[in-house]
Design a protein around this motif. Structure first.
Motif, PDB file in Angstrom:
ATOM      1  N   LEU A   4       1.050  -1.136  -0.015  1.00  0.00           N
ATOM      2  CA  LEU A   4       0.125  -0.001   0.069  1.00  0.00           C
ATOM      3  C   LEU A   4       0.876   1.214   0.105  1.00  0.00           C
ATOM      4  O   LEU A   4       0.408   2.221  -0.825  1.00  0.00           O
ATOM      5  N   VAL A   5       1.888   1.327   0.897  1.00  0.00           N
ATOM      6  CA  VAL A   5       2.919   2.419   0.985  1.00  0.00           C
ATOM      7  C   VAL A   5       3.427   2.635  -0.437  1.00  0.00           C
ATOM      8  O   VAL A   5       3.804   3.764  -0.711  1.00  0.00           O
ATOM      9  N   LEU A   6       4.005   1.418  -1.183  1.00  0.00           N
ATOM     10  CA  LEU A   6       4.698   1.600  -2.384  1.00  0.00           C
ATOM     11  C   LEU A   6       3.772   2.134  -3.373  1.00  0.00           C
ATOM     12  O   LEU A   6       4.100   3.029  -4.247  1.00  0.00           O
ATOM     13  N   VAL A   7       2.450   1.749  -3.456  1.00  0.00           N
ATOM     14  CA  VAL A   7       1.457   2.285  -4.267  1.00  0.00           C
ATOM     15  C   VAL A   7       1.269   3.675  -4.262  1.00  0.00           C
ATOM     16  O   VAL A   7       1.255   4.533  -5.246  1.00  0.00           O
ATOM     17  N   TRP A   8       1.196   4.098  -3.076  1.00  0.00           N
ATOM     18  CA  TRP A   8       1.010   5.478  -2.513  1.00  0.00           C
ATOM     19  C   TRP A   8       2.317   6.420  -2.989  1.00  0.00           C
ATOM     20  O   TRP A   8       1.696   7.264  -3.808  1.00  0.00           O
ATOM     21  N   GLU A   9       3.188   6.009  -2.970  1.00  0.00           N
ATOM     22  CA  GLU A   9       4.471   6.491  -3.194  1.00  0.00           C
ATOM     23  C   GLU A   9       4.553   6.757  -4.748  1.00  0.00           C
ATOM     24  O   GLU A   9       4.796   7.985  -5.246  1.00  0.00           O
ATOM     25  N   LEU A  10       4.157   5.697  -5.446  1.00  0.00           N
ATOM     26  CA  LEU A  10       4.234   5.885  -7.030  1.00  0.00           C
ATOM     27  C   LEU A  10       3.103   6.583  -7.740  1.00  0.00           C
ATOM     28  O   LEU A  10       3.489   7.267  -8.606  1.00  0.00           O
ATOM     29  N   ILE A  12       1.703   9.308  -5.969  1.00  0.00           N
ATOM     30  CA  ILE A  12       2.066  10.229  -5.844  1.00  0.00           C
ATOM     31  C   ILE A  12       3.120  11.101  -6.743  1.00  0.00           C
ATOM     32  O   ILE A  12       2.946  12.322  -7.505  1.00  0.00           O
ATOM     33  N   ARG A  13       4.093  10.314  -7.046  1.00  0.00           N
ATOM     34  CA  ARG A  13       5.146  10.606  -8.116  1.00  0.00           C
ATOM     35  C   ARG A  13       4.708  10.578  -9.603  1.00  0.00           C
ATOM     36  O   ARG A  13       5.227  11.697 -10.264  1.00  0.00           O
ATOM     37  N   LEU A  15       1.697  11.051 -10.758  1.00  0.00           N
ATOM     38  CA  LEU A  15       0.504  12.094 -11.018  1.00  0.00           C
ATOM     39  C   LEU A  15       1.073  13.540 -10.446  1.00  0.00           C
ATOM     40  O   LEU A  15       0.624  14.633 -10.424  1.00  0.00           O
ATOM     41  N   GLU A  16       2.332  13.584  -9.823  1.00  0.00           N
ATOM     42  CA  GLU A  16       3.020  14.832  -9.601  1.00  0.00           C
ATOM     43  C   GLU A  16       1.908  15.762  -8.626  1.00  0.00           C
ATOM     44  O   GLU A  16       1.806  16.734  -8.840  1.00  0.00           O
ATOM     45  N   VAL A  17       1.528  14.807  -7.768  1.00  0.00           N
ATOM     46  CA  VAL A  17       0.540  15.435  -6.538  1.00  0.00           C
ATOM     47  C   VAL A  17       1.233  16.487  -5.854  1.00  0.00           C
ATOM     48  O   VAL A  17       2.243  15.904  -5.198  1.00  0.00           O
ATOM     49  N   PRO A  18       0.728  17.586  -5.401  1.00  0.00           N
ATOM     50  CA  PRO A  18       1.511  18.556  -4.684  1.00  0.00           C
ATOM     51  C   PRO A  18       1.361  18.202  -3.293  1.00  0.00           C
ATOM     52  O   PRO A  18       0.303  17.550  -2.889  1.00  0.00           O
ATOM     53  N   SER A  19       2.698  18.421  -2.408  1.00  0.00           N
ATOM     54  CA  SER A  19       2.645  17.918  -1.165  1.00  0.00           C
ATOM     55  C   SER A  19       1.599  18.599  -0.314  1.00  0.00           C
ATOM     56  O   SER A  19       1.122  18.114   0.785  1.00  0.00           O
ATOM     57  N   TYR A  20       1.038  20.007  -0.603  1.00  0.00           N
ATOM     58  CA  TYR A  20       0.125  20.511   0.323  1.00  0.00           C
ATOM     59  C   TYR A  20      -1.425  19.895  -0.077  1.00  0.00           C
ATOM     60  O   TYR A  20      -2.277  20.253   0.418  1.00  0.00           O
ATOM     61  N   VAL A  21      -1.251  18.953  -1.047  1.00  0.00           N
ATOM     62  CA  VAL A  21      -2.805  18.294  -1.345  1.00  0.00           C
ATOM     63  C   VAL A  21      -2.735  17.043  -0.797  1.00  0.00           C
ATOM     64  O   VAL A  21      -3.664  16.658   0.058  1.00  0.00           O
ATOM     65  N   PHE A  22      -1.869  16.300  -0.939  1.00  0.00           N
ATOM     66  CA  PHE A  22      -1.477  14.817  -0.422  1.00  0.00           C
ATOM     67  C   PHE A  22       0.063  14.566  -0.401  1.00  0.00           C
ATOM     68  O   PHE A  22       0.596  14.621  -1.435  1.00  0.00           O
ATOM     69  N   PRO A  23       0.471  14.302   0.654  1.00  0.00           N
ATOM     70  CA  PRO A  23       1.937  14.074   0.845  1.00  0.00           C
ATOM     71  C   PRO A  23       2.475  12.795   0.536  1.00  0.00           C
ATOM     72  O   PRO A  23       1.616  11.639   0.602  1.00  0.00           O
ATOM     73  N   ALA A  24       3.592  12.520   0.213  1.00  0.00           N
ATOM     74  CA  ALA A  24       4.303  11.206  -0.135  1.00  0.00           C
ATOM     75  C   ALA A  24       4.367  10.415   0.956  1.00  0.00           C
ATOM     76  O   ALA A  24       4.926  11.270   2.149  1.00  0.00           O
ATOM     77  N   PRO A  25       4.668   9.127   0.937  1.00  0.00           N
ATOM     78  CA  PRO A  25       5.018   8.617   2.300  1.00  0.00           C
ATOM     79  C   PRO A  25       6.266   8.564   2.756  1.00  0.00           C
ATOM     80  O   PRO A  25       6.566   8.644   4.140  1.00  0.00           O
ATOM     81  N   LEU A  26       7.385   8.948   1.961  1.00  0.00           N
ATOM     82  CA  LEU A  26       8.546   9.077   2.202  1.00  0.00           C
ATOM     83  C   LEU A  26       8.745  10.593   2.934  1.00  0.00           C
ATOM     84  O   LEU A  26       9.313  10.697   3.917  1.00  0.00           O
ATOM     85  N   SER A  27       7.924  11.499   2.505  1.00  0.00           N
ATOM     86  CA  SER A  27       7.861  12.824   3.476  1.00  0.00           C
ATOM     87  C   SER A  27       7.472  12.996   4.798  1.00  0.00           C
ATOM     88  O   SER A  27       7.654  13.145   5.772  1.00  0.00           O
ATOM     89  N   VAL A  28       6.202  11.963   4.823  1.00  0.00           N
ATOM     90  CA  VAL A  28       5.472  11.554   6.051  1.00  0.00           C
ATOM     91  C   VAL A  28       6.557  10.828   7.102  1.00  0.00           C
ATOM     92  O   VAL A  28       6.710  11.303   8.124  1.00  0.00           O
ATOM     93  N   ALA A  29       7.313   9.850   6.449  1.00  0.00           N
ATOM     94  CA  ALA A  29       8.245   9.088   7.493  1.00  0.00           C
ATOM     95  C   ALA A  29       9.472  10.092   7.725  1.00  0.00           C
ATOM     96  O   ALA A  29       9.857   9.796   9.089  1.00  0.00           O
ATOM     97  N   THR A  30       9.924  10.870   7.214  1.00  0.00           N
ATOM     98  CA  THR A  30      10.978  11.826   7.399  1.00  0.00           C
ATOM     99  C   THR A  30      10.340  12.883   8.509  1.00  0.00           C
ATOM    100  O   THR A  30      10.866  13.041   9.236  1.00  0.00           O
TER     101      THR A  30
END
Length: 223
Positions: A4-10, A12-13, A15-30
């Motif tokens: 699920l996390v892998l699909v989420w990351e892919l 986001i990348r 579709l180039e979704v802005p971080s202020y709309v939906f963050p990538a899991p790597l950003s959340v983990a950081t």
């Protein structure tokens, strides 16, 4: 979960979704790592956890005692039970401002809110558990001269333990939710305050990391 996390990351990348709309899991983990490593999250987590544990203890005890009283004395059920149900049906967001006016912005108002939220599931399950006790066992103890207190101690309470623990499990989850709701309405520190601050600045990675902290805390407490 990993898939699920892998699909989420892919997604986001790609579709180039802005971080202020939906963050990538790597950003959340950081953000989660930085918040825990700096001690910021743990410092603010202690405050709602104090309210959760204190309010849960008070509310559970009140629900247990009230449930025993209702099943033991019918007049208590007729007099108090409708008011307990009415109190429970009130949205906690609606009564949170009253708690803040009466008890201030400190932890006391959060403890009262949590206690109110935890009381009802323990109360309902205590009543259900006591009323599910074997009537034949109760009649046998009565025929042997057992008192009302002995019936409660040796038959009713042991029979109702599975129900009571189910109510406690529900209550601890509601305690976490209610404590954060209380911080949303009015508080100076706490995880709820951090969520509001991050939400206002559109830092959704921090919002998701804080939600993860609360989710993990809730799972640990309920287990």
């Amino acid at each position: 979960f990993s898939a699920l996390v892998l699909v989420w990351e892919l997604v986001i990348r790609l579709l180039e979704v802005p971080s202020y709309v939906f963050p990538a899991p790597l950003s959340v983990a950081t953000e989660l790592f930085n918040g825990i490593a700096s001690g910021l999250y743990l410092f603010h987590l202690r405050i709602p956890m104090k309210a959760v544990l204190s309010g849960f203890a008070l509310g559970s005890l009140a629900g247990l005692l009230l449930g025993i009283s209702i099943t033991t004395f019918p007049v208590v059920e007729r007099v108090l039970y409708p008011y307990v149900v009415a109190l429970q049906t009130m949205p906690k967001v609606a009564i949170a401002p009253l708690m803040i006016v009466w008890f201030g912005f400190g932890i006391q108002s959060k403890i009262v809110l949590v206690a109110i939220a935890c009381m009802f599931p323990v109360l309902i399950n205590t009543i259900a558990g006591i009323r599910s006790a074997d009537n034949d066992r109760i009649s046998m103890v009565r025929s042997l001269g057992g008192s009302r207190l002995q019936i409660l101690r040796y038959i009713l309470l042991p029979s109702s333990l599975p129900f009571i623990f189910a109510g406690l499990n529900t209550g601890i989850v509601l305690a976490v939710i209610t404590a954060i709701v209380g911080e949303f309405v009015g508080a100076r520190t706490g995880i709820g305050v951090l969520i509001l601050q991050a939400n206002f600045s559109l830092d959704l990675a921090r919002v998701f990391s804080l939600i993860a902290v609360l989710s993990i805390s809730g799972v640990i407490l309920s287990s």
